[in-house]
Design an enzyme around this catalytic site. Structure first.
Site, mmCIF file in Angstrom:
data_model
loop_
_atom_site.group_PDB
_atom_site.id
_atom_site.type_symbol
_atom_site.label_atom_id
_atom_site.label_comp_id
_atom_site.label_asym_id
_atom_site.label_seq_id
_atom_site.Cartn_x
_atom_site.Cartn_y
_atom_site.Cartn_z
ATOM 1 N N PRO A 1 0.838 -1.199 0.000
ATOM 2 C CA PRO A 1 0.000 0.000 0.000
ATOM 3 C C PRO A 1 0.875 1.253 0.000
ATOM 4 O O PRO A 1 1.989 1.255 0.533
ATOM 5 C CB PRO A 1 -0.781 -0.111 1.315
ATOM 6 C CG PRO A 1 -0.645 -1.526 1.751
ATOM 7 C CD PRO A 1 0.662 -2.003 1.214
ATOM 8 N N LYS A 2 0.377 2.319 -0.591
ATOM 9 C CA LYS A 2 1.074 3.600 -0.570
ATOM 10 C C LYS A 2 0.487 4.444 0.555
ATOM 11 O O LYS A 2 -0.669 4.851 0.498
ATOM 12 C CB LYS A 2 0.944 4.329 -1.905
ATOM 13 C CG LYS A 2 1.753 5.616 -1.966
ATOM 14 C CD LYS A 2 1.614 6.298 -3.308
ATOM 15 C CE LYS A 2 2.491 7.542 -3.359
ATOM 16 N NZ LYS A 2 2.157 8.521 -2.310
ATOM 17 N N TRP A 3 1.296 4.716 1.560
ATOM 18 C CA TRP A 3 0.843 5.452 2.734
ATOM 19 C C TRP A 3 0.866 6.949 2.484
ATOM 20 O O TRP A 3 1.754 7.466 1.807
ATOM 21 C CB TRP A 3 1.716 5.090 3.938
ATOM 22 C CG TRP A 3 1.592 3.645 4.281
ATOM 23 C CD1 TRP A 3 2.312 2.604 3.773
ATOM 24 C CD2 TRP A 3 0.622 3.073 5.157
ATOM 25 N NE1 TRP A 3 1.866 1.419 4.292
ATOM 26 C CE2 TRP A 3 0.828 1.664 5.144
ATOM 27 C CE3 TRP A 3 -0.387 3.599 5.960
ATOM 28 C CZ2 TRP A 3 0.051 0.798 5.899
ATOM 29 C CZ3 TRP A 3 -1.168 2.732 6.714
ATOM 30 C CH2 TRP A 3 -0.949 1.349 6.673
ATOM 31 N N ASP B 1 -3.083 5.901 -0.215
ATOM 32 C CA ASP B 1 -2.914 6.738 -1.394
ATOM 33 C C ASP B 1 -2.669 5.964 -2.676
ATOM 34 O O ASP B 1 -2.278 6.545 -3.676
ATOM 35 C CB ASP B 1 -1.732 7.684 -1.120
ATOM 36 C CG ASP B 1 -1.727 8.903 -2.018
ATOM 37 O OD1 ASP B 1 -2.791 9.241 -2.556
ATOM 38 O OD2 ASP B 1 -0.655 9.503 -2.181
#
Length: 361
Positions: A32-34, A179
């Site tokens: 996941p894109k934090w 994100d």
């Protein structure tokens, strides 16, 4: 002259380039894109050093995180990850921004009210020895081993090799404030400062009212950015963001194209009070703040009669999180139809469920 230690700051973080979709399955590790502040954590013999993406120290803004990481991490390790604030409805980037306050008393208060967390997604050193030359897959194994018993505020990001799982994350995790998805080639060594990974972000379009602009670098022969607005339920035009990715020729053409809309623009402009306000706390396009780093954000009003279609990734509150991308003019679209209700809303998702998938698949 001796070269700097590969386990000492500063180290430029490895970056990602934008991709339209997830790469094919096989040979990639998906995460996941934090949505937070990129940071490298150096656990030294003396404590913890927090380094920002632009190589600046962050310790003074996150004293509670510095203390917790010093207690949780073994000496000689370097982690790459993201500093985040976890709110009741997922990641809270607004609260995270507020943590960068110049007053020590305010920092101490915010550390109690909105404590930060660190989500680790790469291992640059362990036991005082660099791991950057190892492939991504091996660094992930060692990261899992190092953080196998980690507890809040230290977290291990989820990871998977299954493209279908990553595609599911791209849709579901947005509701927790994430994100997008990052794709990392499994054979990739850590390459400081290089765009060697891929980031896949949500992409949506919206029709927005163009209600003002800013000059390009103080040059009054080129437009720097267009100020975008959307009407809320009460019929008020709210400033929702900007679009600024233009060629130099288009910047110059826009000066002539928008000139008729500048005539008597302020007379009945919905942002007239903002244009005349001097209070920096007023929510107006171009209001100076500590986030603007001294930039000239003054703006020129336009009669709100033109509509632009733009591409955006997601909202932060009621504004675009990042600058939108201009796609085309919409002469067929009445400005009054540019409302918030056209925007896609992410389905809420519990942040704790994101961490439930922390082991690589």
């Amino acid at each position: 002259m001796a070269s700097p230690s590969p386990t000492s700051p500063p180290i430029e973080p490895m970056l990602a380039k934008i991709a339209d979709e997830l790469p094919p399955e096989g040979g990639f590790l998906y995460e996941p894109k934090w949505d937070g502040f990129r940071a490298l954590v150096f656990r030294t013999a003396d404590g913890v050093y927090l380094q920002s993406r632009d190589l600046r120290p962050l310790n003074r803004y996150f004293p509670e995180l510095e203390k917790a990481l010093a207690e949780a991490l073994p000496r000689g390790c370097v982690l790459d990850g993201e500093i985040v604030v976890m709110g009741a409805n997922g990641l809270d980037f607004d609260a995270l921004q507020q943590r960068l306050h110049p007053a020590a008393s305010r920092v101490a208060k915010l550390a109690q009210a909105t404590p930060a967390a660190f989500v680790a997604f790469d291992l640059l050193a362990a036991g005082g020895r660099s791991t950057m030359e190892l492939p991504q897959s091996e660094r992930r194994v060692r990261l899992e081993r190092l953080l196998g018993s980690a507890a809040a505020p230290l977290h291990l990001t989820p990871a998977t090799r299954d493209r279908a799982v990553a595609q599911d994350w791209l849709q579901r995790f947005e509701g927790a404030g994430l994100d997008g998805v990052i794709a990392k080639p499994e054979a990739l060594p850590y390459q400081p400062g290089k765009r060697a990974m891929y980031k896949i972000k949500h992409s949506r379009t919206a029709d927005c009212v163009v209600a003002g602009f800013r000059w390009y670098r103080d040059q009054e022969d080129a437009v720097g950015s267009l100020l975008l607005g959307l009407y809320d339920e009460a019929g008020a035009l709210q400033h929702v963001g900007v679009t600024s990715a233009f060629t130099m020729q288009m910047r110059k053409d826009l000066v002539q194209e928008l000139a008729p809309l500048r005539e008597q623009a302020l007379e009945n402009h919905p942002w007239r009070d903002w244009a005349q306000a001097s209070d920096e706390s007023t929510r107006m396009p171009g209001a100076q703040s500590r986030w603007s780093a001294g930039k000239d954000l003054s703006w020129q009003p336009l009669r709100p009669e033109r509509v632009a279609e733009v591409r955006y990734d997601h909202l932060q509150g009621d504004r675009f999180r990042h600058a939108a991308v201009f796609l085309r003019w919409r002469p067929d679209k009445p400005p009054q139809d540019c409302r918030y209700d056209q925007l896609e809303v992410a389905t809420p998702f519990e942040l704790e469920k994101v961490f439930g998938a922390a082991k690589a698949r």
